[in-house]
Motif scaffolding. Structure first.
Motif, PDB file in Angstrom:
ATOM      1  N   LEU A 187       0.795  -0.959   0.043  1.00 18.63           N
ATOM      2  CA  LEU A 187      -0.098   0.025   0.042  1.00 18.63           C
ATOM      3  C   LEU A 187       0.973   1.216   0.052  1.00 18.63           C
ATOM      4  CD1 LEU A 187      -2.759   1.363   0.181  1.00 18.63           C
ATOM      5  CD2 LEU A 187      -2.725   0.931   2.614  1.00 18.63           C
ATOM      6  N   ASP A 188       1.701   1.186   0.697  1.00 19.01           N
ATOM      7  CA  ASP A 188       2.876   2.547   0.882  1.00 19.01           C
ATOM      8  C   ASP A 188       3.552   2.713  -0.559  1.00 19.01           C
ATOM      9  OD1 ASP A 188       2.001   2.982   3.590  1.00 19.01           O
ATOM     10  OD2 ASP A 188       3.895   1.856   4.169  1.00 19.01           O
ATOM     11  N   PHE A 189       3.738   1.590  -1.085  1.00 16.43           N
ATOM     12  CA  PHE A 189       4.458   1.759  -2.263  1.00 16.43           C
ATOM     13  C   PHE A 189       3.463   2.190  -3.326  1.00 16.43           C
ATOM     14  CE2 PHE A 189       4.847  -0.358  -6.480  1.00 16.43           C
ATOM     15  CZ  PHE A 189       6.358   0.062  -6.892  1.00 16.43           C
ATOM     16  N   LEU A 190       2.364   1.745  -3.261  1.00 14.14           N
ATOM     17  CA  LEU A 190       1.245   2.401  -4.369  1.00 14.14           C
ATOM     18  C   LEU A 190       0.985   3.669  -4.142  1.00 14.14           C
ATOM     19  CD1 LEU A 190      -1.012  -1.079  -4.341  1.00 14.14           C
ATOM     20  CD2 LEU A 190       0.675  -0.244  -6.256  1.00 14.14           C
ATOM     21  N   LYS A 191       0.857   4.160  -3.122  1.00 14.74           N
ATOM     22  CA  LYS A 191       0.888   5.669  -2.485  1.00 14.74           C
ATOM     23  C   LYS A 191       1.785   6.389  -3.186  1.00 14.74           C
ATOM     24  CE  LYS A 191      -2.366   4.945   1.386  1.00 14.74           C
ATOM     25  NZ  LYS A 191      -2.456   5.336   2.796  1.00 14.74           N
ATOM     26  N   GLU A 192       3.047   5.988  -2.961  1.00 13.19           N
ATOM     27  CA  GLU A 192       4.176   6.615  -3.414  1.00 13.19           C
ATOM     28  C   GLU A 192       4.185   6.812  -4.938  1.00 13.19           C
ATOM     29  OE1 GLU A 192       9.092   6.328  -3.407  1.00 13.19           O
ATOM     30  OE2 GLU A 192       7.712   5.220  -1.809  1.00 13.19           O
ATOM     31  N   VAL A 193       4.026   5.895  -5.489  1.00 17.75           N
ATOM     32  CA  VAL A 193       3.949   5.737  -7.099  1.00 17.75           C
ATOM     33  C   VAL A 193       2.822   6.798  -7.648  1.00 17.75           C
ATOM     34  CG1 VAL A 193       3.458   4.331  -9.260  1.00 17.75           C
ATOM     35  CG2 VAL A 193       4.904   3.491  -7.322  1.00 17.75           C
ATOM     36  N   ASN A 194       1.688   6.637  -6.853  1.00 17.74           N
ATOM     37  CA  ASN A 194       0.629   7.409  -7.413  1.00 17.74           C
ATOM     38  C   ASN A 194       0.692   8.927  -7.004  1.00 17.74           C
ATOM     39  OD1 ASN A 194      -2.009   7.693  -8.259  1.00 17.74           O
ATOM     40  ND2 ASN A 194      -2.939   8.032  -6.283  1.00 17.74           N
ATOM     41  N   ASP A 225       3.822  10.465  -7.062  1.00 17.70           N
ATOM     42  CA  ASP A 225       5.018  11.113  -7.581  1.00 17.70           C
ATOM     43  C   ASP A 225       5.066  10.406  -9.124  1.00 17.70           C
ATOM     44  OD1 ASP A 225       7.264  12.319  -8.269  1.00 17.70           O
ATOM     45  OD2 ASP A 225       8.391  11.775  -6.754  1.00 17.70           O
ATOM     46  N   ASN A 226       4.546  11.071 -10.009  1.00 18.75           N
ATOM     47  CA  ASN A 226       4.414  10.388 -11.151  1.00 18.75           C
ATOM     48  C   ASN A 226       5.830  10.597 -12.053  1.00 18.75           C
ATOM     49  OD1 ASN A 226       1.931   9.533 -11.404  1.00 18.75           O
ATOM     50  ND2 ASN A 226       1.037  11.477 -12.125  1.00 18.75           N
ATOM     51  N   SER A 227       6.600  11.412 -11.585  1.00 19.79           N
ATOM     52  CA  SER A 227       8.065  11.583 -12.074  1.00 19.79           C
ATOM     53  C   SER A 227       8.862  10.314 -11.965  1.00 19.79           C
ATOM     54  CB  SER A 227       8.712  12.865 -11.629  1.00 19.79           C
ATOM     55  OG  SER A 227       8.964  12.717 -10.280  1.00 19.79           O
ATOM     56  N   VAL A 228       8.898   9.429 -10.808  1.00 19.09           N
ATOM     57  CA  VAL A 228       9.681   8.463 -10.480  1.00 19.09           C
ATOM     58  C   VAL A 228       8.732   7.084 -10.696  1.00 19.09           C
ATOM     59  CG1 VAL A 228      10.902   9.481  -8.789  1.00 19.09           C
ATOM     60  CG2 VAL A 228       8.944   8.600  -8.105  1.00 19.09           C
ATOM     61  N   GLU A 229       7.514   7.193 -11.402  1.00 20.01           N
ATOM     62  CA  GLU A 229       6.691   6.139 -11.314  1.00 20.01           C
ATOM     63  C   GLU A 229       7.326   5.087 -12.397  1.00 20.01           C
ATOM     64  OE1 GLU A 229       2.436   4.924 -13.224  1.00 20.01           O
ATOM     65  OE2 GLU A 229       2.809   7.152 -12.801  1.00 20.01           O
ATOM     66  N   THR A 230       7.938   5.400 -13.314  1.00 18.46           N
ATOM     67  CA  THR A 230       8.480   4.651 -14.456  1.00 18.46           C
ATOM     68  C   THR A 230       9.506   3.821 -13.712  1.00 18.46           C
ATOM     69  OG1 THR A 230       7.915   5.814 -16.305  1.00 18.46           O
ATOM     70  CG2 THR A 230       9.442   4.354 -16.604  1.00 18.46           C
ATOM     71  N   ASN A 231      10.411   4.638 -12.752  1.00 18.17           N
ATOM     72  CA  ASN A 231      11.606   3.966 -12.479  1.00 18.17           C
ATOM     73  C   ASN A 231      11.148   2.895 -11.262  1.00 18.17           C
ATOM     74  OD1 ASN A 231      14.393   3.308 -11.833  1.00 18.17           O
ATOM     75  ND2 ASN A 231      14.409   5.038 -10.583  1.00 18.17           N
ATOM     76  N   THR A 250       8.188   1.396 -10.898  1.00 22.21           N
ATOM     77  CA  THR A 250       7.407   0.319 -11.537  1.00 22.21           C
ATOM     78  C   THR A 250       8.421  -0.544 -12.065  1.00 22.21           C
ATOM     79  OG1 THR A 250       5.580   1.876 -12.051  1.00 22.21           O
ATOM     80  CG2 THR A 250       5.596  -0.357 -13.247  1.00 22.21           C
ATOM     81  N   SER A 251       9.659  -0.334 -12.812  1.00 19.40           N
ATOM     82  CA  SER A 251      10.557  -1.207 -13.306  1.00 19.40           C
ATOM     83  C   SER A 251      11.346  -1.940 -12.050  1.00 19.40           C
ATOM     84  CB  SER A 251      11.453  -0.191 -14.210  1.00 19.40           C
ATOM     85  OG  SER A 251      12.472  -1.182 -14.683  1.00 19.40           O
ATOM     86  N   ASN A 252      11.479  -1.144 -11.148  1.00 21.55           N
ATOM     87  CA  ASN A 252      12.246  -1.703  -9.822  1.00 21.55           C
ATOM     88  C   ASN A 252      11.520  -2.859  -9.231  1.00 21.55           C
ATOM     89  OD1 ASN A 252      14.712  -0.331 -10.502  1.00 21.55           O
ATOM     90  ND2 ASN A 252      14.040   1.174  -8.876  1.00 21.55           N
ATOM     91  N   PHE A 253      10.111  -2.357  -9.310  1.00 25.23           N
ATOM     92  CA  PHE A 253       9.113  -3.287  -8.475  1.00 25.23           C
ATOM     93  C   PHE A 253       8.897  -4.556  -9.406  1.00 25.23           C
ATOM     94  CE2 PHE A 253       4.604  -4.344  -7.272  1.00 25.23           C
ATOM     95  CZ  PHE A 253       5.024  -4.745  -6.018  1.00 25.23           C
ATOM     96  N   ARG A 254       8.782  -4.407 -10.704  1.00 24.69           N
ATOM     97  CA  ARG A 254       8.677  -5.512 -11.401  1.00 24.69           C
ATOM     98  C   ARG A 254      10.048  -6.502 -11.464  1.00 24.69           C
ATOM     99  NH1 ARG A 254       6.433  -3.072 -16.815  1.00 24.69           N
ATOM    100  NH2 ARG A 254       4.582  -3.039 -16.036  1.00 24.69           N
ATOM    101  N   LYS A 255      11.137  -5.921 -11.531  1.00 28.90           N
ATOM    102  CA  LYS A 255      12.584  -6.607 -11.184  1.00 28.90           C
ATOM    103  C   LYS A 255      12.330  -7.511  -9.982  1.00 28.90           C
ATOM    104  CE  LYS A 255      17.298  -6.119 -11.480  1.00 28.90           C
ATOM    105  NZ  LYS A 255      18.485  -5.258 -11.357  1.00 28.90           N
ATOM    106  N   ILE A 256      12.126  -6.545  -8.888  1.00 27.56           N
ATOM    107  CA  ILE A 256      12.167  -7.521  -7.705  1.00 27.56           C
ATOM    108  C   ILE A 256      10.961  -8.693  -7.702  1.00 27.56           C
ATOM    109  CG2 ILE A 256      11.338  -7.323  -5.493  1.00 27.56           C
ATOM    110  CD1 ILE A 256      12.579  -4.520  -5.364  1.00 27.56           C
TER     111      ILE A 256
END
Length: 62
Positions: free
Chosen positions: A26-33, A35-41, A43-49
């Motif tokens: 939940l904390d991760f999703l809130k952070e992504v939501n 701050d869109n400027s870091v969203e791509t990075n 998301t990519s890191n989360f996918r990798k993990i």
């Protein structure tokens, strides 16, 4: 896959995740939501993990 299908799949997986991990997700999703400027990075890191530690995450979910 449609947005609704993706949400349904996410919901199915989240139903199996321990509560302490849900808070982190939940904390991760809130952070992504927020701050869109870091969203791509993020998301990519989360996918990798998720891909690298899928077996571990499955064990934790049990």
């Amino acid at each position: 896959m449609t947005r609704i299908q993706i949400k349904n799949e996410i919901s199915k997986v989240l139903d199996q995740v321990p509560e302490n991990l849900l808070i982190d997700i939940l904390d991760f999703l809130k952070e992504v939501n927020s701050d869109n400027s870091v969203e791509t990075n993020l998301t990519s890191n989360f996918r990798k993990i998720l891909s690298e530690d899928n077996e571990l995450l499955q064990k934790l979910a049990q």
